[in-house]
Design a protein around this motif. Structure first.
Motif, mmCIF file in Angstrom:
data_model
loop_
_atom_site.group_PDB
_atom_site.id
_atom_site.type_symbol
_atom_site.label_atom_id
_atom_site.label_comp_id
_atom_site.label_asym_id
_atom_site.label_seq_id
_atom_site.Cartn_x
_atom_site.Cartn_y
_atom_site.Cartn_z
ATOM 1 N N THR A 1 0.825 -1.206 0.000
ATOM 2 C CA THR A 1 0.000 0.000 0.000
ATOM 3 C C THR A 1 0.860 1.258 0.000
ATOM 4 O O THR A 1 2.005 1.263 0.461
ATOM 5 C CB THR A 1 -0.924 0.053 1.227
ATOM 6 O OG1 THR A 1 -0.134 0.044 2.418
ATOM 7 C CG2 THR A 1 -1.906 -1.108 1.222
ATOM 8 N N HIS B 1 -7.367 10.521 -0.209
ATOM 9 C CA HIS B 1 -7.082 10.498 -1.651
ATOM 10 C C HIS B 1 -8.312 10.734 -2.519
ATOM 11 O O HIS B 1 -8.214 11.351 -3.580
ATOM 12 C CB HIS B 1 -6.410 9.183 -2.049
ATOM 13 C CG HIS B 1 -7.200 7.952 -1.751
ATOM 14 N ND1 HIS B 1 -8.300 7.566 -2.489
ATOM 15 C CD2 HIS B 1 -7.055 6.998 -0.785
ATOM 16 C CE1 HIS B 1 -8.788 6.452 -2.012
ATOM 17 N NE2 HIS B 1 -8.061 6.076 -0.970
ATOM 18 N N ALA C 1 -5.670 3.035 -9.632
ATOM 19 C CA ALA C 1 -5.901 3.012 -8.193
ATOM 20 C C ALA C 1 -6.724 1.812 -7.756
ATOM 21 O O ALA C 1 -7.695 1.435 -8.422
ATOM 22 C CB ALA C 1 -6.606 4.299 -7.759
ATOM 23 N N GLU D 1 -11.374 6.899 -7.012
ATOM 24 C CA GLU D 1 -12.223 5.736 -7.221
ATOM 25 C C GLU D 1 -11.391 4.602 -7.812
ATOM 26 O O GLU D 1 -10.293 4.819 -8.337
ATOM 27 C CB GLU D 1 -13.382 6.087 -8.154
ATOM 28 C CG GLU D 1 -14.305 7.147 -7.580
ATOM 29 C CD GLU D 1 -15.457 7.460 -8.504
ATOM 30 O OE1 GLU D 1 -15.526 6.866 -9.602
ATOM 31 O OE2 GLU D 1 -16.294 8.307 -8.131
ATOM 32 N N ASP E 1 -7.355 6.704 3.164
ATOM 33 C CA ASP E 1 -5.976 7.118 2.903
ATOM 34 C C ASP E 1 -5.142 6.095 2.142
ATOM 35 O O ASP E 1 -4.150 6.466 1.508
ATOM 36 C CB ASP E 1 -5.255 7.420 4.224
ATOM 37 C CG ASP E 1 -5.946 8.482 5.053
ATOM 38 O OD1 ASP E 1 -6.510 9.424 4.454
ATOM 39 O OD2 ASP E 1 -5.928 8.384 6.297
ATOM 40 N N PRO F 1 -8.326 1.426 -4.224
ATOM 41 C CA PRO F 1 -8.531 1.890 -2.849
ATOM 42 C C PRO F 1 -8.725 0.720 -1.892
ATOM 43 O O PRO F 1 -9.393 -0.266 -2.216
ATOM 44 C CB PRO F 1 -9.809 2.734 -2.952
ATOM 45 C CG PRO F 1 -9.896 3.126 -4.397
ATOM 46 C CD PRO F 1 -9.337 1.966 -5.152
ATOM 47 N N LEU G 1 -4.027 3.145 -0.568
ATOM 48 C CA LEU G 1 -4.212 2.701 -1.942
ATOM 49 C C LEU G 1 -3.256 1.561 -2.249
ATOM 50 O O LEU G 1 -2.127 1.530 -1.745
ATOM 51 C CB LEU G 1 -3.887 3.829 -2.930
ATOM 52 C CG LEU G 1 -4.837 4.992 -3.128
ATOM 53 C CD1 LEU G 1 -4.160 6.033 -4.018
ATOM 54 C CD2 LEU G 1 -6.124 4.510 -3.785
#
Length: 221
Positions: free
Chosen positions: A36, A42, A70, A45, A78, A72, A80
């Protein structure tokens, strides 16, 4: 629901692509154990494209300038993970990168622009309750109204427009667009489209005067 304008039309009728910020945001931490990166709040999506940069060396095997996507982490605003392709598995991070380097993420603004186009188009679709949907032809004045509201939202709410490209006329244009939408909501006919109401004439019928700013001349408001 279909959008009433394409991305290309939005750039042609309103603020161009160069007006939108691909902001560089600092990464505060990297965890190879969890694969991560930490990017506080952030707001990205899943599968939002982005690039990475660093004043030192990025965590291996990440490469500056390459487009990643990304992923998430559920339950966190926070964290990713990084994908090499949309919907793909998280990339296995083997180190944290250079300790003295500042790592940053640069997100592509296009997904947010498209999402705003769809949201505003949805507002207009609801307002067009007295018309046959979908419209076979979307009149230019409807496209320009949608674009005006999109640019206003992206400027004032989302903050995606570069300061040097902010147009002071956008709020007034957006306000007029919202008044236009309110009139449609009340059943006023839309020029350039066939209205479904039996009490309203075919395309071209309107109760607006010559001072209506949402005319059908391309490039004129």
């Amino acid at each position: 629901m279909a959008s009433f304008v394409t991305l290309a039309e939005k750039f042609a009728l309103g603020l161009g692509a160069e007006a939108f910020v691909a902001a560089s945001r600092p990464i505060s931490a990297v965890s190879p154990a969890a694969n991560t990166i930490t990017l506080p709040g952030h707001g990205l999506e899943a599968d939002t494209p982005f690039r990475l940069e660093s004043t030192g060396t990025l965590p291996a095997p990440l490469v500056p300038g390459v487009v990643y996507y990304a992923a998430p982490v559920a339950g966190s605003i926070d964290l990713l993970q990084v994908r090499a392709a949309p919907g793909g598995a998280a990339i296995d991070l083997t180190d944290e990168g250079s300790e003295d380097g500042i790592h940053a993420l640069i997100a592509d603004p296009t997904p947010k622009i498209l999402a705003m186009i769809e949201a505003v188009s949805g507002d207009y679709e609801q307002a067009l309750h007295a018309h046959k949907l979908p419209l076979s032809v979307v009149p230019i004045h409807l496209k320009k109204a949608v674009v005006s509201e999109v640019d206003d939202e992206l400027t004032t709410v989302v903050g995606l427009v570069r300061p040097d490209y902010r147009d002071p006329s956008i709020p007034a244009r957006a306000a007029e667009a919202r008044r236009f939408r309110a009139r449609l909501q009340k059943g006023e006919p839309l020029r350039g489209a066939v209205d479904a109401s039996p009490t309203v004439a075919e395309s071209g019928a309107t109760s607006w005067g010559d001072d209506n700013p949402w005319n059908s001349t391309p490039g004129v408001l």
